[in-house]
Design an enzyme around this catalytic site. Structure first.
Site, short mmCIF file in Angstrom:
data_model
loop_
_atom_site.label_atom_id
_atom_site.label_comp_id
_atom_site.label_asym_id
_atom_site.label_seq_id
_atom_site.Cartn_x
_atom_site.Cartn_y
_atom_site.Cartn_z
N TYR A 101 0.80 -1.02 0.04
CA TYR A 101 -0.04 -0.09 -0.11
C TYR A 101 0.91 1.24 0.19
CZ TYR A 101 -3.00 3.71 1.81
OH TYR A 101 -3.92 4.70 1.87
N GLU A 185 -3.05 7.38 -4.23
CA GLU A 185 -3.16 6.42 -3.46
C GLU A 185 -2.89 5.23 -4.46
OE1 GLU A 185 -5.84 5.06 0.17
OE2 GLU A 185 -6.97 4.71 -1.83
#
Length: 376
Positions: A101, A185
């Site tokens: 992530y 993101e």
């Protein structure tokens, strides 16, 4: 401005961030054609501006063109958290060896930027943030120095990512700064079985205030509605839900959005008509909201003050007369409270308009609007 995944990946590609090959399709037949062009197993991914697509069934694997057509037919038209799936991304299937992530965001509390990186990515990242917050490395980024190669290597090392991820982190930072983003993101950022780092997903929020510096080609129908609203002097922001919201006063409208969300629906807009809820203002507001094809019901939540509730009620009745057939398109839930509320409710009752439903409480009105938006 939130981007769809395919739009975020277009930005990634321009900045040298590896992404799987793929293309957007609006019909099952187009999905079949894209799969045939790619010539490999593909993934059909619903294009909506919300998370949880995988759990909702909005991401499907397809072994070939026929399967891609079939899976796209099932995904197109889905409702995912109040977001209607109008397009899918048909993308070459990429097998991850590991999932990570990575995100950069504006940290308003500290007046700077924040990097968030973890060696554990995927669908459960929100749960991970709650149950094991130490698994996510958080590093404040100086707006002046930014993220250079050394900082990117530090981020990767602290989070337990391979060295090959560092250049990708540096390029994600370039997207953040050069594109005037508020959020960049990737979840998951993956390492493939042949040790390539690939952005398997992408979420980007651009700063609307910086649009004059860019040639972003992301204009949607919502932009047209916002322009129309500004021309009419209305404070309107398009959102992605199904319940249209009208209120008088920004605070009341914001509270209404929260209550609609609490009722299990997503608001379709923010619309503050201000203190002067005349018939024309109400007509203009309803016209804007009813022009949004995503809206399935409308919630009018007004607290009478200087503009009394009877004036608002007369405005609604007159507005529906002005709109004619357009005013019959969707159910309208009205909650009136405050100055002359009883008189206003009586005016609406006497009008007996077929689409108007009155509810006395804000929670009840939101629940009714949510049910109507869901077709219940």
């Amino acid at each position: 401005m939130d981007l769809y995944e395919h739009q975020a990946k277009e930005l990634f590609g321009r900045h040298g961030i590896p992404i799987p090959p793929g293309r957007v399709a609006a019909t099952p037949e187009e999905a079949k054609a894209v799969a045939a062009e790619l010539g490999v197993p593909v993934v059909i991914k619903a294009q909506v501006k919300t998370g949880g697509r995988g759990k909702a069934g909005g991401i499907k694997a397809a072994a070939g063109p026929a399967s891609a057509e079939e899976e796209a037919a099932g995904v197109l038209g889905m409702d995912i958290k109040g977001h209607l799936v109008r397009t899918v991304l048909v993308e070459a299937a990429t097998v991850p060896f590991e999932e990570y992530y990575a995100a950069f965001l504006v940290d308003r509390a500290q007046g700077g930027f924040l990097a968030m990186v973890s060696a554990q990515g995927g669908m459960e990242i929100e749960e991970l943030a709650e149950t094991d917050p130490d698994a996510i490395v958080r590093l404040p980024i100086d707006p002046v120095t930014g993220v250079d190669a050394d900082t990117a290597r530090l981020l990767a090392a602290k989070a337990g990512l391979p060295d090959a991820a560092a250049p990708v982190l540096e390029r994600l930072w370039q997207v953040m700064i050069e594109e005037d983003a508020l959020l960049v993101e990737v979840n998951p950022l993956i390492c493939t079985t042949d040790q390539r780092i690939v952005a398997l997903d992408g979420k980007v929020t651009l700063d609307d205030a910086a649009a004059f510096r860019h040639s972003w080609a992301y204009t949607e129908a919502s932009a047209g509605l916002e322009e129309q609203a500004r021309a009419k002097g209305l404070n309107y922001v398009k959102l992605d839900g199904r319940v249209g919201v009208i209120g008088n006063g920004a605070g009341l409208v914001m509270s209404t959005l929260d209550v609609v969300a609490g009722a299990g629906a997503a608001p379709a807009n923010f619309l503050d008509i201000g203190g002067g809820a005349s018939a024309q203002v109400m007509a203009d507001g309803l016209e804007i909201i009813l022009a949004d094809p995503d809206v399935r019901s409308v919630l009018v939540n007004v607290f009478g003050g200087i503009t009394t509730c009877d004036a608002v009620a007369n405005g609604i009745v007159t507005a529906l007369e002005l709109l004619g057939e357009r005013g019959l398109a969707r159910p309208i839930v009205v909650r009136l409270d405050g100055n002359n509320a009883e008189v206003g409710r009586r005016i609406l009752s006497d009008a007996r308009h077929p689409v108007v439903r009155q509810v006395s409480t804000m929670d009840g009105a939101a629940e009714t609007a949510a049910r109507l938006a869901a077709g219940v």
